[in-house]
Design a protein around this motif. Structure first.
Motif, PDB file in Angstrom:
ATOM      1  N   TYR A  98       0.850  -1.196   0.000  1.00 43.44           N
ATOM      2  CA  TYR A  98       0.000   0.000   0.000  1.00 43.44           C
ATOM      3  C   TYR A  98       0.878   1.235   0.000  1.00 43.44           C
ATOM      4  N   ALA A  99       0.276   2.351  -0.303  1.00 39.59           N
ATOM      5  CA  ALA A  99       0.959   3.637  -0.257  1.00 39.59           C
ATOM      6  C   ALA A  99       0.481   4.399   0.970  1.00 39.59           C
ATOM      7  N   LEU A 100       1.417   4.920   1.748  1.00 39.69           N
ATOM      8  CA  LEU A 100       1.092   5.740   2.910  1.00 39.69           C
ATOM      9  C   LEU A 100       1.394   7.192   2.566  1.00 39.69           C
ATOM     10  N   CYS A 101       0.327   7.992   2.448  1.00 39.42           N
ATOM     11  CA  CYS A 101       0.478   9.393   2.061  1.00 39.42           C
ATOM     12  C   CYS A 101       0.357  10.350   3.244  1.00 39.42           C
ATOM     13  N   ALA A 102       0.052   9.829   4.441  1.00 37.21           N
ATOM     14  CA  ALA A 102      -0.227  10.708   5.577  1.00 37.21           C
ATOM     15  C   ALA A 102       0.940  11.627   5.906  1.00 37.21           C
ATOM     16  N   LEU A 103       2.160  11.207   5.600  1.00 36.45           N
ATOM     17  CA  LEU A 103       3.328  12.013   5.929  1.00 36.45           C
ATOM     18  C   LEU A 103       3.786  12.877   4.760  1.00 36.45           C
ATOM     19  N   THR A 128      -4.393  16.832  -6.748  1.00 31.34           N
ATOM     20  CA  THR A 128      -3.110  16.884  -6.060  1.00 31.34           C
ATOM     21  C   THR A 128      -2.335  15.604  -6.333  1.00 31.34           C
ATOM     22  N   TYR A 129      -1.020  15.764  -6.393  1.00 34.98           N
ATOM     23  CA  TYR A 129      -0.113  14.638  -6.584  1.00 34.98           C
ATOM     24  C   TYR A 129       0.839  14.598  -5.399  1.00 34.98           C
ATOM     25  N   ALA A 130       0.782  13.501  -4.655  1.00 35.07           N
ATOM     26  CA  ALA A 130       1.539  13.370  -3.414  1.00 35.07           C
ATOM     27  C   ALA A 130       2.654  12.357  -3.580  1.00 35.07           C
ATOM     28  N   LYS A 131       3.834  12.658  -3.008  1.00 36.76           N
ATOM     29  CA  LYS A 131       4.944  11.706  -2.990  1.00 36.76           C
ATOM     30  C   LYS A 131       4.837  10.896  -1.705  1.00 36.76           C
ATOM     31  N   CYS A 132       4.387   9.658  -1.843  1.00 34.78           N
ATOM     32  CA  CYS A 132       4.028   8.819  -0.695  1.00 34.78           C
ATOM     33  C   CYS A 132       5.039   7.690  -0.509  1.00 34.78           C
ATOM     34  N   ASP A 133       4.979   7.025   0.629  1.00 37.98           N
ATOM     35  CA  ASP A 133       5.851   5.888   0.904  1.00 37.98           C
ATOM     36  C   ASP A 133       5.224   4.594   0.414  1.00 37.98           C
ATOM     37  N   ARG A 134       6.039   3.733  -0.189  1.00 33.81           N
ATOM     38  CA  ARG A 134       5.600   2.395  -0.579  1.00 33.81           C
ATOM     39  C   ARG A 134       5.875   1.442   0.583  1.00 33.81           C
ATOM     40  N   ILE A 147      16.637   7.120 -10.792  1.00 37.58           N
ATOM     41  CA  ILE A 147      15.838   8.020  -9.974  1.00 37.58           C
ATOM     42  C   ILE A 147      14.909   8.819 -10.881  1.00 37.58           C
ATOM     43  N   LYS A 148      13.618   8.793 -10.564  1.00 39.86           N
ATOM     44  CA  LYS A 148      12.648   9.561 -11.332  1.00 39.86           C
ATOM     45  C   LYS A 148      12.547  10.971 -10.743  1.00 39.86           C
ATOM     46  N   SER A 149      12.387  11.945 -11.606  1.00 32.67           N
ATOM     47  CA  SER A 149      12.324  13.326 -11.154  1.00 32.67           C
ATOM     48  C   SER A 149      11.278  14.081 -11.948  1.00 32.67           C
ATOM     49  N   SER A 150      10.674  15.085 -11.291  1.00 35.76           N
ATOM     50  CA  SER A 150       9.678  15.931 -11.935  1.00 35.76           C
ATOM     51  C   SER A 150       9.792  17.327 -11.354  1.00 35.76           C
ATOM     52  N   PRO A 151       9.540  18.370 -12.165  1.00 33.90           N
ATOM     53  CA  PRO A 151       9.517  19.727 -11.603  1.00 33.90           C
ATOM     54  C   PRO A 151       8.450  19.899 -10.525  1.00 33.90           C
ATOM     55  N   LEU A 152       7.447  19.011 -10.534  1.00 38.31           N
ATOM     56  CA  LEU A 152       6.352  19.156  -9.578  1.00 38.31           C
ATOM     57  C   LEU A 152       6.683  18.531  -8.238  1.00 38.31           C
ATOM     58  N   TRP A 153       7.281  17.315  -8.223  1.00 35.81           N
ATOM     59  CA  TRP A 153       7.517  16.624  -6.946  1.00 35.81           C
ATOM     60  C   TRP A 153       8.960  16.247  -6.695  1.00 35.81           C
ATOM     61  N   GLY A 154       9.880  16.585  -7.587  1.00 33.32           N
ATOM     62  CA  GLY A 154      11.293  16.323  -7.339  1.00 33.32           C
ATOM     63  C   GLY A 154      11.643  14.854  -7.522  1.00 33.32           C
ATOM     64  N   ASN A 155      12.734  14.421  -6.875  1.00 34.54           N
ATOM     65  CA  ASN A 155      13.203  13.050  -7.009  1.00 34.54           C
ATOM     66  C   ASN A 155      12.274  12.074  -6.296  1.00 34.54           C
ATOM     67  N   VAL A 156      12.119  10.889  -6.877  1.00 31.04           N
ATOM     68  CA  VAL A 156      11.297   9.828  -6.302  1.00 31.04           C
ATOM     69  C   VAL A 156      12.158   8.573  -6.192  1.00 31.04           C
ATOM     70  N   SER A 157      12.359   8.064  -4.985  1.00 24.52           N
ATOM     71  CA  SER A 157      13.211   6.903  -4.775  1.00 24.52           C
ATOM     72  C   SER A 157      12.422   5.619  -5.005  1.00 24.52           C
ATOM     73  N   CYS A 207       1.018   9.479  -5.925  1.00 23.70           N
ATOM     74  CA  CYS A 207      -0.405   9.150  -5.860  1.00 23.70           C
ATOM     75  C   CYS A 207      -1.228  10.376  -6.248  1.00 23.70           C
ATOM     76  N   SER A 208      -2.336  10.138  -6.923  1.00 22.97           N
ATOM     77  CA  SER A 208      -3.245  11.220  -7.300  1.00 22.97           C
ATOM     78  C   SER A 208      -4.417  11.243  -6.339  1.00 22.97           C
ATOM     79  N   CYS A 209      -4.714  12.435  -5.791  1.00 23.26           N
ATOM     80  CA  CYS A 209      -5.725  12.568  -4.743  1.00 23.26           C
ATOM     81  C   CYS A 209      -6.600  13.790  -5.014  1.00 23.26           C
ATOM     82  N   PRO A 210      -7.877  13.725  -4.691  1.00 23.38           N
ATOM     83  CA  PRO A 210      -8.742  14.894  -4.815  1.00 23.38           C
ATOM     84  C   PRO A 210      -8.424  15.951  -3.760  1.00 23.38           C
ATOM     85  N   VAL A 211      -8.817  17.184  -4.048  1.00 21.94           N
ATOM     86  CA  VAL A 211      -8.693  18.299  -3.105  1.00 21.94           C
ATOM     87  C   VAL A 211     -10.062  18.577  -2.503  1.00 21.94           C
TER      88      VAL A 211
END
Length: 254
Positions: free
Chosen positions: A56-61, A71-77, A165-175, A181-185
């Protein structure tokens, strides 16, 4: 993170699926439905589901960034036990596919379909006095509702791309231990909680910024935090079977 408003489940699911289609075309129903443990919890209307030993993905942090009303969140796997709304899929599936639920979607992932779903477990950074996370109680504002949000393994560094390493101007590096994750506002005047940074803000303006006081889904690039109207401690206690104490921040008077 479980929501109290059962009537909002369908719009939430529809929004998450719309966001998912922006990122990557996928098959949403991986085979047959599987059993899930639905329970009732004090303080949470309706049923919730406990997902046992699943990815699962934990986005709480995480913090999330608004782009085109999503919204696009960088979450933990992670792998283990988590909690969510049932997130059933009542609309007709493709021919030959059995309708699923959130447990179906996470079972066997990420090998099946290249995605996992965001659910909730208590993050260590929020339960340790030396941690870097705390719960903020907001009287209104905007937050990201990531329970049931779809997350794509191709956004992790061990997804497609040979481990780079994946990178984006929106969320930076992703390990390789993270995923997008995509989430509603949600923008509301009803009190809610968000998981925000610790140490706590020293000004009311800083606290209100964590609550998204002046943010809406139309604000491209704005930062929102992951929230819930139910309460993180209620959901955590339901998952682990005993009370869980979180760090808390209090809004300064000025």
């Amino acid at each position: 993170m479980p929501q109290a408003r059962d009537l909002e489940q369908s719009p939430l699911l529809a929004t998450s699926l719309r966001a998912a289609s922006i990122l990557l075309p996928i098959v949403l129903f991986p085979g047959a439905a599987v059993a899930q443990e639905e329970v009732t919890c004090p303080g949470i209307p309706g049923k919730v589901v406990i997902l046992k030993n699943q990815p699962y993905a934990l986005c709480a942090l995480a913090t999330s960034f608004i782009y085109n009303e999503i919204t696009y969140a960088k979450c933990d796997r992670l792998q283990g036990d988590s909690i969510s709304l049932p997130q059933r899929f009542p609309f007709p599936p493709p021919p030959g596919v059995t309708p699923g639920n959130i447990s179906t979607m996470n079972k066997g992932q990420p090998k099946l379909g290249g995605y996992i779903v965001s659910t909730f477990s208590p993050p260590a950074g929020a339960t340790s006095s030396n941690g870097n996370l705390a719960v903020y109680t907001c009287e209104g504002g905007s937050y990201s509702q990531c329970d049931g949000g779809l997350c794509f393994t191709s956004t992790s560094s061990n997804g497609q791309g040979g481990g780079q390493i994946k990178s984006s101007p929106l969320w930076g590096n992703v390990s390789n231990s993270q995923i997008i994750c995509s989430c509603p506002v949600w923008t509301t005047s009803i009190p809610f909680e968000v998981m925000g940074p610790k140490p706590c803000p020293t000004t009311a303006a800083g606290y209100d910024a964590v609550c998204g006081a002046n943010v809406s889904k139309a604000n491209n690039g704005a930062i929102t935090y992951i929230g819930t109207p139910v309460g993180f401690e209620i959901a955590a206690a339901c998952l682990v079977g005993h009370p869980v104490t979180f760090n808390h921040c209090t809004r300064p008077e000025q």
